[in-house]
Design a protein around this motif. Structure first.
Motif, short mmCIF file in Angstrom:
data_model
loop_
_atom_site.label_atom_id
_atom_site.label_comp_id
_atom_site.label_asym_id
_atom_site.label_seq_id
_atom_site.Cartn_x
_atom_site.Cartn_y
_atom_site.Cartn_z
N GLN A 207 0.82 -1.21 0.00
CA GLN A 207 0.00 0.00 0.00
C GLN A 207 0.86 1.26 0.00
N LEU A 208 2.01 1.20 0.65
CA LEU A 208 2.93 2.34 0.60
C LEU A 208 3.40 2.59 -0.83
N ARG A 209 3.74 1.51 -1.53
CA ARG A 209 4.21 1.64 -2.91
C ARG A 209 3.09 2.15 -3.82
N ILE A 210 1.86 1.66 -3.58
CA ILE A 210 0.73 2.13 -4.38
C ILE A 210 0.50 3.61 -4.15
N ALA A 211 0.65 4.06 -2.89
CA ALA A 211 0.50 5.48 -2.59
C ALA A 211 1.58 6.29 -3.30
N ASP A 212 2.81 5.76 -3.33
CA ASP A 212 3.89 6.45 -4.05
C ASP A 212 3.54 6.57 -5.53
N MET A 213 3.04 5.50 -6.10
CA MET A 213 2.70 5.52 -7.52
C MET A 213 1.54 6.48 -7.79
N SER A 214 0.56 6.50 -6.89
CA SER A 214 -0.56 7.42 -7.04
C SER A 214 -0.09 8.86 -6.98
N SER A 215 0.83 9.16 -6.05
CA SER A 215 1.37 10.51 -5.95
C SER A 215 2.14 10.89 -7.21
N MET A 216 2.89 9.93 -7.73
CA MET A 216 3.67 10.18 -8.94
C MET A 216 2.75 10.52 -10.11
N VAL A 217 1.66 9.77 -10.24
CA VAL A 217 0.70 10.03 -11.33
C VAL A 217 0.06 11.40 -11.15
N GLN A 218 -0.36 11.70 -9.90
CA GLN A 218 -1.04 12.97 -9.64
C GLN A 218 -0.13 14.16 -9.93
N ASP A 236 11.00 11.17 -20.63
CA ASP A 236 11.53 9.80 -20.60
C ASP A 236 11.96 9.42 -19.18
N HIS A 237 12.56 10.36 -18.48
CA HIS A 237 12.97 10.10 -17.10
C HIS A 237 11.77 9.77 -16.23
N LEU A 238 10.69 10.54 -16.37
CA LEU A 238 9.49 10.29 -15.56
C LEU A 238 8.87 8.94 -15.92
N THR A 239 8.91 8.59 -17.21
CA THR A 239 8.37 7.30 -17.62
C THR A 239 9.18 6.17 -17.01
N ARG A 240 10.50 6.29 -17.04
CA ARG A 240 11.34 5.25 -16.43
C ARG A 240 11.10 5.17 -14.92
N ARG A 241 10.92 6.31 -14.28
CA ARG A 241 10.65 6.30 -12.84
C ARG A 241 9.31 5.61 -12.54
N PHE A 242 8.32 5.87 -13.41
CA PHE A 242 7.03 5.22 -13.21
C PHE A 242 7.14 3.71 -13.45
N VAL A 243 7.94 3.31 -14.44
CA VAL A 243 8.14 1.89 -14.71
C VAL A 243 8.71 1.19 -13.47
N ARG A 244 9.71 1.81 -12.85
CA ARG A 244 10.31 1.22 -11.65
C ARG A 244 9.29 1.12 -10.52
N SER A 245 8.48 2.17 -10.37
CA SER A 245 7.46 2.15 -9.32
C SER A 245 6.43 1.06 -9.59
N SER A 246 6.00 0.95 -10.84
CA SER A 246 5.00 -0.06 -11.20
C SER A 246 5.57 -1.47 -11.03
N GLU A 247 6.85 -1.64 -11.40
CA GLU A 247 7.47 -2.96 -11.22
C GLU A 247 7.53 -3.34 -9.74
N GLY A 248 7.80 -2.35 -8.89
CA GLY A 248 7.82 -2.61 -7.46
C GLY A 248 6.46 -3.04 -6.93
N VAL A 249 5.40 -2.36 -7.41
CA VAL A 249 4.04 -2.74 -7.00
C VAL A 249 3.71 -4.13 -7.50
N ALA A 250 4.07 -4.43 -8.75
CA ALA A 250 3.78 -5.74 -9.32
C ALA A 250 4.50 -6.84 -8.55
N ALA A 251 5.77 -6.59 -8.19
CA ALA A 251 6.54 -7.59 -7.45
C ALA A 251 5.92 -7.86 -6.08
N LEU A 252 5.48 -6.81 -5.41
CA LEU A 252 4.84 -6.99 -4.11
C LEU A 252 3.49 -7.69 -4.25
#
Length: 597
Positions: A207-218, A236-252
């Motif tokens: 849930q912490l990671r999801i909150a991080d991803m939600s903040s990033m999107v907002q 491109d940098h923001l897209t890569r950062r979002f990819v890392r965040s999404s991968e973290g959520v998916a792994a969890l």
């Protein structure tokens, strides 16, 4: 975080859950719906009882009706099985209807409670909390509880009822076979408890990671974020950062669903082997010749085991889900337990609107932000007569905006007092203060609605003529009238269809519409061109006679004609007087004037 043995490496979550979550508190969410829940419990118990009766009817068919060729008895017993099935189906449908309604009502209550409580928190909470984090807790965390309150809770109750009744029926059928069947329970319960502990911490981190991803999107997909990313070449940098965040959520997410699967496999293996073991034990007992175990008893016992094993597995899985949702409750209750710093007195003062004059007095006011090493406002005293125009100026960081927040009671003073017409602002009802004071800030916020809707946000019952009159004072009516849809024009996200000056004028019109007795403008004309600013100043003079005006400004052209100018530096008043007096004095204000030339 958890280590490879499933043990916590960080006690912060334990502390959070222990502080905010208890069984009593969670059950309190269901209290308002006690009557319907009692009805649901009766249905669950009755449905479980019907299920337990079926194996006994089956034993009678096998041991009595079929061997003796008693077709009448067979018909009655078979008919009874069909009736029980129909009753069970009807009760099941009614249970679903009740649990869905109660569950969604609880979800609604929880969302509203969190939202309403957040509305009462001080400005300090929102200056240190990401918007995406707040959105995540209201949407994602509360949404994650939906399965618990609409399905898991009722299923757990039904399955526990079924398990208990089935165990009693098994003991009544043959106590030896029953006790043999119960040997698997301690192992299964211990394993499910271990899996629940493992998944609980993973869910919190998830849930912490999801909150991080939600903040990033907002942040990154807002209009400001898009403009910043594109003008800085950082998409491109923001897209890569979002990819890392999404991968973290998916792994969890994967870890959340796979944690403890080997343990569950052991439980499944033991439970699946139980019927075969029972048949073997029954055969041994029958072979002894003294046993009362019959073929019908064995068949009925296997049927009861099948009826026991599936609800038992569901009870164990439900216990894991409930343990997991504890992490969600910890995050939600953490917000609900945040202290309300701006509180209304039990018996607040509600002045008669007709008697309000708008006189303001600040007496030895001091204030410091949490964690600050020095006060932002230090011993400020100002008397502002009703109907006067006072300007507050100073360099960036001098405390003038903070003083405006204190006047609006977005924060409470640490020492001293602020009073309106002799009444301490802390004694006024919150509604009386908002009726008395109108605030226009440097960064006006417009809703993604029409201009008319934005204006009526301040006064829902305002007529079209009222809107036009307020817009004219704010020097924005001509601009609005020139739009194809006029006052029905959508302003877009945060008003980005308009320039900064146009948004400021719309926001000013919205405040003027309320006709407050005190008008507080915090850099409210900073985005206006000099011509529009002069025109607005002249227009504001028409309402200045009806209200007290406080102008917080960095640009000195907006305050030259104020009745009094208060100059602040490092949270203190260093000078005050009229424009000409302060210039002639040659002090801080005079230096500010010279620096703008």
């Amino acid at each position: 975080m958890v280590n490879e043995n499933g043990e916590f490496k960080d006690s912060s979550y334990d502390e959070l859950a222990e502080k905010h979550v208890s069984v009593r508190r969670v059950l309190g969410l269901f209290k308002a719906y006690a009557t319907r829940l009692v009805l649901l419990l009766i249905l669950i118990v009755a449905s479980s009882a019907l299920g337990v009766a079926s194996p006994f009817l089956l034993r009678a068919i096998i041991d009595d009706a079929l061997p003796n060729g008693n077709l009448g008895l067979l018909a009655r017993l078979a008919g009874s099985l069909i009736v029980l099935a129909c009753l069970g189906a009807a009760m099941g449908a009614l249970q679903v209807a009740i649990t869905s309604r109660v569950g969604q009502a609880i979800m609604h209550d929880l969302r509203v409670s969190v939202y309403a409580h957040l509305q009462t928190l001080s400005l300090g909470f929102f200056t240190t909390t990401r918007t995406g984090e707040v959105q995540s807790r209201i949407a994602s965390d509360i949404g994650g509880l939906q399965a618990l309150v609409t399905h898991t809770a009722s299923e757990l109750t039904r399955n526990v009822s079924t398990v208990v009744m089935t165990m009693v029926a098994m003991l009544a059928l043959d106590w030896r076979l029953a006790l043999f069947s119960f040997l698997v329970l301690p192992v299964a319960i211990w394993i499910s408890h271990r899996v629940g502990i493992l998944r609980e911490e993973i869910t919190y981190e998830q849930q912490l990671r999801i909150a991080d991803m939600s903040s990033m999107v907002q942040e990154s997909l807002s209009i400001s974020g898009i403009i910043l990313a594109r003008t800085m070449g950082r998409t491109d940098h923001l897209t890569r950062r979002f990819v890392r965040s999404s991968e973290g959520v998916a792994a969890l997410e994967v870890r959340s669903h796979t944690a403890g699967q080997w343990q569950w496999a052991v439980i499944d293996l033991v439970l699946q082997a139980l019927p075969a073991s029972t048949l073997l034990l029954g055969g041994i007992l029958m072979g002894q010749g003294t046993s009362v175990v019959t073929i019908g008893t064995l068949v009925a016992m296997i049927a009861l085991q099948e009826q026991l094993l599936w609800p038992l597995e569901e009870v164990l899985r439900s216990s894991v889900e409930i343990r997991t949702t504890r992490a969600l409750f910890a995050r939600i209750f953490d917000y609900l337990d945040r202290p309300v710093e701006i509180r209304e007195r039990p018996d607040p003062t509600i002045p008669d609107q007709d008697s309000i004059r708008g006189a303001i007095r600040l007496h030895e006011v001091s204030f410091a932000y949490a964690g600050s090493q020095r006060p932002t406002i230090d011993g400020v005293s100002i008397d502002i007569p009703a109907g006067s125009h006072v300007a507050i100026v100073g360099a960036t960081g001098s405390g003038k905006t903070t003083l405006g927040h204190l006047l609006a009671r977005l924060y409470d003073v640490d020492a001293g007092s602020i009073s309106y017409d002799g009444v301490d602002v802390r004694d006024l009802s919150l509604q009386s203060l908002t009726d008395l004071l109108g605030v226009v800030t440097q960064e006006p916020y417009l809703l993604n609605a029409t201009i008319a809707d934005n204006l009526r946000f301040a006064k829902p019952d305002a007529s079209d003529d009222d809107l036009v009159a307020a817009a004219k004072v704010a020097q924005v009516h001509d601009m609005i009238s020139a739009l194809p849809n006029g006052y029905d024009t959508l302003v877009g996200e945060r008003g980005y269809r308009f320039s900064g000056g146009e948004k400021q004028r719309i926001a000013l019109a919205r405040t003027i519409l309320r006709r407050p007795r005190v008008l507080l403008m915090d850099e409210a004309t900073s985005a206006l061109d000099p011509v529009t600013e002069r025109a607005m100043s002249q227009a504001l003079e028409s309402i200045a006679r009806e209200c007290t005006t406080i102008t917080i400004a960095h640009r000195l052209s907006t305050v030259r004609h104020a009745d009094r100018i208060v100059v602040m530096d490092k949270g203190q008043i260093v000078e005050q007087g009229r424009h000409d007096e302060l210039v002639a004095r040659g002090g801080v204000y005079a230096e500010m004037v010279r620096s703008t030339l």
